[in-house]
Motif scaffolding. Structure first.
Motif, PDB file in Angstrom:
ATOM      1  N   THR A 309       0.842  -1.193   0.000  1.00  6.96           N
ATOM      2  CA  THR A 309       0.000   0.000   0.000  1.00  6.96           C
ATOM      3  C   THR A 309       0.875   1.240   0.000  1.00  6.96           C
ATOM      4  OG1 THR A 309      -1.724  -1.168   1.224  1.00  6.96           O
ATOM      5  CG2 THR A 309      -1.813   1.242   1.225  1.00  6.96           C
ATOM      6  N   LEU A 310       0.643   2.135  -0.979  1.00  5.33           N
ATOM      7  CA  LEU A 310       1.460   3.334  -1.123  1.00  5.33           C
ATOM      8  C   LEU A 310       0.656   4.606  -0.890  1.00  5.33           C
ATOM      9  CD1 LEU A 310       3.444   2.318  -4.338  1.00  5.33           C
ATOM     10  CD2 LEU A 310       4.111   2.002  -1.948  1.00  5.33           C
ATOM     11  N   GLY A 311      -0.440   4.499  -0.178  1.00  3.06           N
ATOM     12  CA  GLY A 311      -1.269   5.673   0.086  1.00  3.06           C
ATOM     13  C   GLY A 311      -2.464   5.700  -0.832  1.00  3.06           C
ATOM     14  N   THR A 312      -2.384   6.470  -1.924  1.00  2.00           N
ATOM     15  CA  THR A 312      -3.519   6.587  -2.832  1.00  2.00           C
ATOM     16  C   THR A 312      -3.646   5.391  -3.763  1.00  2.00           C
ATOM     17  OG1 THR A 312      -2.161   7.843  -4.402  1.00  2.00           O
ATOM     18  CG2 THR A 312      -3.443   9.105  -2.794  1.00  2.00           C
ATOM     19  N   GLU A 313      -2.588   4.592  -3.885  1.00  2.00           N
ATOM     20  CA  GLU A 313      -2.648   3.417  -4.739  1.00  2.00           C
ATOM     21  C   GLU A 313      -1.827   2.291  -4.114  1.00  2.00           C
ATOM     22  OE1 GLU A 313      -1.187   4.917  -8.415  1.00  2.00           O
ATOM     23  OE2 GLU A 313       0.911   4.934  -7.763  1.00  2.00           O
ATOM     24  N   SER A 330      -2.629  -0.056  -8.845  1.00  2.00           N
ATOM     25  CA  SER A 330      -4.034   0.334  -8.921  1.00  2.00           C
ATOM     26  C   SER A 330      -4.498   0.941  -7.600  1.00  2.00           C
ATOM     27  CB  SER A 330      -4.903  -0.882  -9.251  1.00  2.00           C
ATOM     28  OG  SER A 330      -6.280  -0.535  -9.245  1.00  2.00           O
ATOM     29  N   ALA A 331      -5.519   1.779  -7.699  1.00  2.00           N
ATOM     30  CA  ALA A 331      -6.163   2.319  -6.494  1.00  2.00           C
ATOM     31  C   ALA A 331      -7.414   1.533  -6.138  1.00  2.00           C
ATOM     32  CB  ALA A 331      -6.524   3.795  -6.725  1.00  2.00           C
ATOM     33  N   ASN A 332      -7.678   0.466  -6.901  1.00  2.00           N
ATOM     34  CA  ASN A 332      -8.947  -0.260  -6.734  1.00  2.00           C
ATOM     35  C   ASN A 332      -8.745  -1.689  -6.241  1.00  2.00           C
ATOM     36  OD1 ASN A 332     -10.409   1.973  -7.858  1.00  2.00           O
ATOM     37  ND2 ASN A 332      -9.703   1.311  -9.879  1.00  2.00           N
ATOM     38  N   VAL A 333      -7.916  -1.870  -5.228  1.00  2.00           N
ATOM     39  CA  VAL A 333      -7.657  -3.228  -4.727  1.00  2.00           C
ATOM     40  C   VAL A 333      -7.891  -3.329  -3.221  1.00  2.00           C
ATOM     41  CG1 VAL A 333      -6.070  -3.860  -6.578  1.00  2.00           C
ATOM     42  CG2 VAL A 333      -5.193  -2.701  -4.538  1.00  2.00           C
ATOM     43  N   ASP A 334      -8.738  -2.461  -2.682  1.00  2.00           N
ATOM     44  CA  ASP A 334      -8.985  -2.478  -1.237  1.00  2.00           C
ATOM     45  C   ASP A 334      -9.539  -3.821  -0.765  1.00  2.00           C
ATOM     46  OD1 ASP A 334      -8.090   0.072  -1.096  1.00  2.00           O
ATOM     47  OD2 ASP A 334     -10.069   1.017  -1.015  1.00  2.00           O
ATOM     48  N   ALA A 335     -10.316  -4.480  -1.599  1.00  2.00           N
ATOM     49  CA  ALA A 335     -10.953  -5.737  -1.191  1.00  2.00           C
ATOM     50  C   ALA A 335     -10.124  -6.962  -1.573  1.00  2.00           C
ATOM     51  CB  ALA A 335     -12.341  -5.837  -1.826  1.00  2.00           C
ATOM     52  N   VAL A 336      -8.916  -6.736  -2.090  1.00  2.00           N
ATOM     53  CA  VAL A 336      -8.080  -7.840  -2.557  1.00  2.00           C
ATOM     54  C   VAL A 336      -7.078  -8.216  -1.477  1.00  2.00           C
ATOM     55  CG1 VAL A 336      -6.435  -8.580  -4.322  1.00  2.00           C
ATOM     56  CG2 VAL A 336      -8.334  -7.072  -4.942  1.00  2.00           C
ATOM     57  N   SER A 337      -6.824  -9.517  -1.315  1.00  6.78           N
ATOM     58  CA  SER A 337      -5.874 -10.013  -0.318  1.00  6.78           C
ATOM     59  C   SER A 337      -4.920 -11.004  -0.961  1.00  6.78           C
ATOM     60  CB  SER A 337      -6.620 -10.702   0.840  1.00  6.78           C
ATOM     61  OG  SER A 337      -7.534  -9.836   1.456  1.00  6.78           O
ATOM     62  N   ALA A 338      -3.800 -11.235  -0.291  1.00  9.09           N
ATOM     63  CA  ALA A 338      -2.859 -12.249  -0.745  1.00  9.09           C
ATOM     64  C   ALA A 338      -3.560 -13.600  -0.821  1.00  9.09           C
ATOM     65  CB  ALA A 338      -1.670 -12.315   0.207  1.00  9.09           C
ATOM     66  N   GLY A 339      -3.333 -14.322  -1.915  1.00 12.46           N
ATOM     67  CA  GLY A 339      -3.990 -15.604  -2.130  1.00 12.46           C
ATOM     68  C   GLY A 339      -5.180 -15.516  -3.051  1.00 12.46           C
ATOM     69  N   ASP A 340      -5.696 -14.298  -3.278  1.00 14.84           N
ATOM     70  CA  ASP A 340      -6.831 -14.126  -4.185  1.00 14.84           C
ATOM     71  C   ASP A 340      -6.370 -14.250  -5.634  1.00 14.84           C
ATOM     72  OD1 ASP A 340      -8.399 -13.652  -2.020  1.00 14.84           O
ATOM     73  OD2 ASP A 340      -8.588 -11.488  -2.330  1.00 14.84           O
TER      74      ASP A 340
END
Length: 380
Positions: A309-313, A330-340
């Motif tokens: 996580t780098l702040g805005t992206e 990307s800035a659109n990976v808030d719901a993504v986790s390792a293993g997905d």
């Protein structure tokens, strides 16, 4: 007074224990008058050796160097009107800040009154007026580097050479000094040549960037041109963080179509692209050009390993089905986790295509631009 620099077919060889090492190999380059030009590349690529030849601290094995219309190839440093700031902050510990800044002027016989006036001007520009009577040991690292810069600037050089002057500073000081040095360059009539291994410094500070590879010129261009139109996979992977994703692809033709296939990525080429005369190519995609989801022209999936996580992206580090590493910004990976498993996509305008030797043979953006501007014909 700023001067242009011309480097013509310069080679520098060193002999060690009977072996010859070529540090710079047939380098030809123009550095515009008053520009801020940065040499960048991995350790051992020849950037500091080139800077030392410009300074007169090394003599080329062959070739020539000109400042303006003057051949300076064999001139000693003191006859070049060059100032140099080194990686190590070389200050005299027994001298005050004022004495350190003015030392070069003193040994050149500049009268005390004029010397102090120029020191005061430099200190004001560098925002160290209140430090002039202090000793170097009383200063922070950033202040010490400003003093070193002041000692170079105050001599009003035609050419200012900076050899990784910020490599020993912390991130905050680097950020501050990047802005400081750019501001100083705008105020001074001098040509700046800067050496760094840090591409962030190269891309944010420079009018033109010179990327070297094993002593040879890989590419020289303004920063944005270097990023958008790299002439090889080496340039594409060195410039930009994270590095450009490069995938080995097979060129498959049939039924009037050409498809690039590599790992689990398949890219049908637009019909108006000339046939690629090769069985294998490399496909390059910058992590910043990828979209999360399947909205682009070409989609595929990757297995997520690590998310930074780098702040805005965020930077997603993953792998394709064949185990190849692949990164996405990307800035659109808030719901993504390792293993997905993450679906991503891209458009043809996002790609670089390289031949087997690594040379760029097609820019997707350039082709898309040409296609969009092509005449569509008239209706009857």
């Amino acid at each position: 007074m700023a001067t242009k620099i011309h480097i013509e077919s310069v080679t520098k060889e060193f002999r060690t224990l009977g072996n010859t090492h070529v540090a710079v190999d047939d380098l030809t380059l123009d550095i515009p008058e008053g520009s801020f030009t940065t040499f960048v590349g991995p350790s051992g690529c020849g950037k500091t050796t080139t800077l030392r030849m410009l300074a007169g601290l090394e003599t080329p094995t062959s070739g020539s160097i000109q400042f303006g219309e003057t051949d300076v190839t064999d001139l000693p440093p003191q006859e070049r009107n060059v100032s140099m700031v080194f990686q190590s902050i070389a200050l005299y510990p027994h001298m005050s800040v004022r004495e350190n800044i003015g030392y070069g002027l003193k040994i050149h016989g500049v009268p005390t009154a004029e010397r102090n006036e120029r020191i005061d001007e430099a200190a004001e520009v560098l925002q160290i007026e209140e430090q002039l009577e202090k000793m170097p040991a009383e200063l922070s690292g950033g202040q010490q580097q400003r003093v070193a810069l002041g000692g170079a600037f105050v001599q009003d050089p035609d050419v200012l050479l900076l050899d990784e002057p910020m490599s020993d500073l912390d991130a905050k000081l680097k950020s501050d000094l990047r802005v400081e040095i750019q501001r100083l360059h705008q105020e001074l009539d001098t040509t700046v040549v800067y050496v760094t291994h840090d591409q962030t410094e190269a891309m944010t500070m420079s009018d033109q960037v010179v990327l070297l590879r094993e002593g040879e010129l890989a590419q020289v261009d303004p920063p944005k041109q270097l990023f958008d139109y790299p002439n090889s996979d080496y340039v594409a992977q060195f410039i930009g963080m994270p590095s450009t994703n490069v995938i080995d692809c097979t060129v498959e033709t049939g039924g009037g179509t050409t498809v690039l296939s590599g790992s689990d990525i398949s890219v049908p080429l637009p019909a108006d692209i000339e046939t690629i005369q090769s069985e294998h190519v490399k496909l390059g995609i910058r992590p910043q050009y990828l979209d999360v989801g399947t909205t682009g022209d070409y989609s595929f999936s990757l297995d997520v390993e690590v998310i930074e996580t780098l702040g805005t992206e965020s930077v997603v580090h993953g792998r394709l089905d064949d185990g190849s590493k692949f990164d996405v910004v990307s800035a659109n990976v808030d719901a993504v986790s390792a293993g997905d498993q993450l679906d991503v996509s891209f458009d043809f305008s996002d790609v670089f295509i390289f031949d087997q030797a690594g040379e760029t043979i097609l820019f997707g953006a350039e082709h898309t631009k040409e296609a969009e501007s092509a005449p569509t014909g008239s209706s009857q």
